[in-house]
Write a protein that holds these residues in place. Structure first.
Motif, PDB file in Angstrom:
ATOM      1  N   VAL A 101      40.592  46.902  51.049  1.00  0.00           N
ATOM      2  CA  VAL A 101      40.572  45.453  51.242  1.00  0.00           C
ATOM      3  C   VAL A 101      41.160  44.765  50.014  1.00  0.00           C
ATOM      4  CG1 VAL A 101      38.543  45.521  52.755  1.00  0.00           C
ATOM      5  CG2 VAL A 101      38.238  45.154  50.286  1.00  0.00           C
ATOM      6  N   VAL A 102      41.638  43.556  50.244  1.00  0.00           N
ATOM      7  CA  VAL A 102      42.084  42.671  49.172  1.00  0.00           C
ATOM      8  C   VAL A 102      40.944  41.726  48.845  1.00  0.00           C
ATOM      9  CG1 VAL A 102      43.740  40.891  48.495  1.00  0.00           C
ATOM     10  CG2 VAL A 102      44.472  42.794  49.972  1.00  0.00           C
ATOM     11  N   ASP A 103      40.611  41.604  47.556  1.00  0.00           N
ATOM     12  CA  ASP A 103      39.633  40.621  47.109  1.00  0.00           C
ATOM     13  C   ASP A 103      40.266  39.232  47.268  1.00  0.00           C
ATOM     14  OD1 ASP A 103      38.120  38.804  45.601  1.00  0.00           O
ATOM     15  OD2 ASP A 103      37.646  40.253  44.053  1.00  0.00           O
ATOM     16  N   VAL A 127      32.055  42.753  43.732  1.00  0.00           N
ATOM     17  CA  VAL A 127      31.022  43.706  44.148  1.00  0.00           C
ATOM     18  C   VAL A 127      30.941  43.760  45.672  1.00  0.00           C
ATOM     19  CG1 VAL A 127      28.532  44.127  44.203  1.00  0.00           C
ATOM     20  CG2 VAL A 127      29.649  43.529  42.046  1.00  0.00           C
ATOM     21  N   GLN A 128      30.969  42.589  46.313  1.00  0.00           N
ATOM     22  CA  GLN A 128      30.900  42.563  47.773  1.00  0.00           C
ATOM     23  C   GLN A 128      32.130  43.224  48.400  1.00  0.00           C
ATOM     24  OE1 GLN A 128      28.180  41.464  49.623  1.00  0.00           O
ATOM     25  NE2 GLN A 128      29.323  42.589  51.186  1.00  0.00           N
ATOM     26  N   ALA A 129      33.297  43.005  47.797  1.00  0.00           N
ATOM     27  CA  ALA A 129      34.520  43.630  48.316  1.00  0.00           C
ATOM     28  C   ALA A 129      34.434  45.145  48.231  1.00  0.00           C
ATOM     29  CB  ALA A 129      35.737  43.110  47.557  1.00  0.00           C
ATOM     30  N   VAL A 130      33.868  45.647  47.150  1.00  0.00           N
ATOM     31  CA  VAL A 130      33.664  47.095  47.020  1.00  0.00           C
ATOM     32  C   VAL A 130      32.788  47.603  48.162  1.00  0.00           C
ATOM     33  CG1 VAL A 130      32.526  48.879  45.638  1.00  0.00           C
ATOM     34  CG2 VAL A 130      34.020  47.207  44.524  1.00  0.00           C
ATOM     35  N   VAL A 141      39.725  48.374  46.406  1.00  0.00           N
ATOM     36  CA  VAL A 141      39.779  46.915  46.439  1.00  0.00           C
ATOM     37  C   VAL A 141      40.949  46.493  45.564  1.00  0.00           C
ATOM     38  CG1 VAL A 141      38.642  44.762  45.785  1.00  0.00           C
ATOM     39  CG2 VAL A 141      37.296  46.632  46.775  1.00  0.00           C
ATOM     40  N   LEU A 142      41.837  45.664  46.115  1.00  0.00           N
ATOM     41  CA  LEU A 142      42.941  45.110  45.335  1.00  0.00           C
ATOM     42  C   LEU A 142      42.420  43.883  44.587  1.00  0.00           C
ATOM     43  CD1 LEU A 142      46.588  44.438  46.469  1.00  0.00           C
ATOM     44  CD2 LEU A 142      45.270  42.678  45.283  1.00  0.00           C
ATOM     45  N   LEU A 143      42.687  43.858  43.265  1.00  0.00           N
ATOM     46  CA  LEU A 143      42.178  42.785  42.421  1.00  0.00           C
ATOM     47  C   LEU A 143      43.272  42.203  41.543  1.00  0.00           C
ATOM     48  CD1 LEU A 143      39.676  41.244  41.169  1.00  0.00           C
ATOM     49  CD2 LEU A 143      39.654  43.082  39.447  1.00  0.00           C
ATOM     50  N   VAL A 144      43.342  40.878  41.488  1.00  0.00           N
ATOM     51  CA  VAL A 144      44.101  40.172  40.455  1.00  0.00           C
ATOM     52  C   VAL A 144      43.081  39.768  39.394  1.00  0.00           C
ATOM     53  CG1 VAL A 144      45.467  38.130  39.905  1.00  0.00           C
ATOM     54  CG2 VAL A 144      45.858  39.364  42.049  1.00  0.00           C
ATOM     55  N   LYS A 174      31.803  53.260  41.331  1.00  0.00           N
ATOM     56  CA  LYS A 174      31.547  54.704  41.251  1.00  0.00           C
ATOM     57  C   LYS A 174      30.534  55.131  42.299  1.00  0.00           C
ATOM     58  CE  LYS A 174      30.086  58.345  38.055  1.00  0.00           C
ATOM     59  NZ  LYS A 174      29.642  58.643  36.669  1.00  0.00           N
ATOM     60  N   ARG A 175      29.477  54.348  42.452  1.00  0.00           N
ATOM     61  CA  ARG A 175      28.429  54.692  43.418  1.00  0.00           C
ATOM     62  C   ARG A 175      28.983  54.724  44.835  1.00  0.00           C
ATOM     63  NH1 ARG A 175      25.030  51.450  41.656  1.00  0.00           N
ATOM     64  NH2 ARG A 175      25.168  49.676  43.095  1.00  0.00           N
ATOM     65  N   HIS A 176      29.873  53.799  45.135  1.00  0.00           N
ATOM     66  CA  HIS A 176      30.433  53.724  46.494  1.00  0.00           C
ATOM     67  C   HIS A 176      31.748  54.489  46.631  1.00  0.00           C
ATOM     68  CE1 HIS A 176      27.536  50.848  48.107  1.00  0.00           C
ATOM     69  NE2 HIS A 176      27.579  50.223  46.937  1.00  0.00           N
ATOM     70  N   GLN A 177      32.233  55.084  45.522  1.00  0.00           N
ATOM     71  CA  GLN A 177      33.481  55.855  45.545  1.00  0.00           C
ATOM     72  C   GLN A 177      34.665  55.000  45.987  1.00  0.00           C
ATOM     73  OE1 GLN A 177      33.339  59.722  44.828  1.00  0.00           O
ATOM     74  NE2 GLN A 177      31.856  58.485  43.712  1.00  0.00           N
ATOM     75  N   ILE A 178      34.738  53.796  45.445  1.00  0.00           N
ATOM     76  CA  ILE A 178      35.812  52.850  45.746  1.00  0.00           C
ATOM     77  C   ILE A 178      36.533  52.498  44.446  1.00  0.00           C
ATOM     78  CG2 ILE A 178      36.371  50.524  46.585  1.00  0.00           C
ATOM     79  CD1 ILE A 178      35.488  52.376  48.813  1.00  0.00           C
ATOM     80  N   LYS A 179      37.855  52.578  44.455  1.00  0.00           N
ATOM     81  CA  LYS A 179      38.618  52.258  43.258  1.00  0.00           C
ATOM     82  C   LYS A 179      38.989  50.775  43.209  1.00  0.00           C
ATOM     83  CE  LYS A 179      40.321  56.751  41.972  1.00  0.00           C
ATOM     84  NZ  LYS A 179      41.370  57.450  41.197  1.00  0.00           N
ATOM     85  N   ILE A 180      38.870  50.202  42.021  1.00  0.00           N
ATOM     86  CA  ILE A 180      39.309  48.834  41.762  1.00  0.00           C
ATOM     87  C   ILE A 180      40.740  48.927  41.260  1.00  0.00           C
ATOM     88  CG2 ILE A 180      38.940  46.758  40.396  1.00  0.00           C
ATOM     89  CD1 ILE A 180      35.976  47.698  40.122  1.00  0.00           C
ATOM     90  N   LEU A 181      41.678  48.375  42.026  1.00  0.00           N
ATOM     91  CA  LEU A 181      43.096  48.537  41.710  1.00  0.00           C
ATOM     92  C   LEU A 181      43.716  47.186  41.346  1.00  0.00           C
ATOM     93  CD1 LEU A 181      44.136  51.086  44.488  1.00  0.00           C
ATOM     94  CD2 LEU A 181      43.272  51.519  42.176  1.00  0.00           C
TER      95      LEU A 181
END
Length: 296
Positions: A101-103, A127-130, A141-144, A174-181
């Protein structure tokens, strides 16, 4: 038609209907139609899906449309998807993933804001996006991370404040195994590949990487040089084209040197999602162009 046959057909069609690129040293029409699709199975074709649909039937219809055109998946938005449970049912029925998802909060409630209350809103949204990405089976999650806006939000401010806020979210990622990109955008921040590399290294987490936008960077330099500098920090790609004469445009009609991009991606052994942001003549056109330009 089998997936392989469909890709061969789309690649041939793209070569036949391709147009010359103004100011470039190559033309889309001259790209060999029979060139080996070296990235088929290594780079996965997606499109920005946003809300994806307002109900189950609309979600299924849209996912089926992408699947029929040979897309491997799409990307959603947080907030934006009206019902994550319903989307999960549609994903299961169609068999087409939503890879992340895109934040959608990051531009307004920025992690670099001089106001701590605004930063808190931005961090809570991240956090919600993750969590949203995890719930629909995504991986990122795509982040600017912010925007250089003046004396109270300088380049150093964006660097320092955003790192503090991102680090607070890393345990959740880390807990949800989702990368912040982190995406490179026109926000006045990290406009050289060395700066972007050093920013990511300063965060120093396996859960934070680059969502490299090929077209965005063409205003400042050559995408292939950024790719080589960032190397394996690049986890996913945004696929755009941009030219001095025509701005953001149809893929293959800007100043991006796609053969050099392919070469650089091969050198860093990139494998992962490549998502089209923006529009071409149609979704069919996008599918054809991505296959042709990225060897899919």
């Amino acid at each position: 038609m089998s997936k392989q046959s469909r890709r061969q057909f789309l690649g041939t069609a793209a070569a036949v209907t391709g147009v010359a690129i103004s100011g470039a040293q190559w033309t889309l029409a001259a790209e060999p139609a029979k060139r080996e699709r070296k990235n088929n199975g290594k780079i996965f074709k997606a499109n920005k899906g946003g809300r994806i649909g307002k109900d189950f039937d609309e979600m299924v219809t849209r996912l089926e449309q992408y699947k029929t055109l040979g897309f491997d998946g799409i990307e959603g938005a947080s907030p934006g998807i009206p019902d994550l449970d319903t989307l999960n049912k549609a994903i299961k029925q169609v068999g087409l993933p939503v890879h992340g998802v895109v934040d959608m909060v990051h531009w307004k409630e920025r992690l670099s804001s001089p106001d701590p209350a605004v930063r808190e809103v931005g961090r809570t949204a991240l956090v919600q996006a993750v969590k949203d990405s995890k719930k629909i089976g995504g991986t990122s999650v795509l982040l600017v991370p912010g925007r250089v806006s003046g004396p109270e939000e300088t380049h150093d401010d964006v660097w320092n404040r955003s790192i503090v806020e991102i680090r607070k979210v890393i345990p959740v990622a880390k807990r949800h195994q989702i990368k912040i990109l982190i995406e490179n955008v026109w926000n006045g921040f990290c406009e050289t590949p060395d700066e972007f590399r050093d920013y990511l290294d300063a965060i120093d987490s396996e859960w934070v990487g680059a969502y490299f936008d090929i077209g965005n960077v063409r205003k400042f330099g050559k995408p292939e040089e950024w790719i080589r500098t960032l190397g394996n920090r690049i986890v996913k790609l945004d696929v755009k084209d941009w030219g001095k004469e025509n701005g953001f445009c149809r893929l293959g009609e800007g100043d991006v040197d796609w053969p050099e991009v392919r070469k650089a991606l091969a050198e860093i052994e990139f494998t992962g999602w490549a998502t089209r942001e923006g529009g071409d003549k149609s979704l069919e056109d996008t599918a054809q162009l991505m296959d042709q330009l990225l060897d899919l």
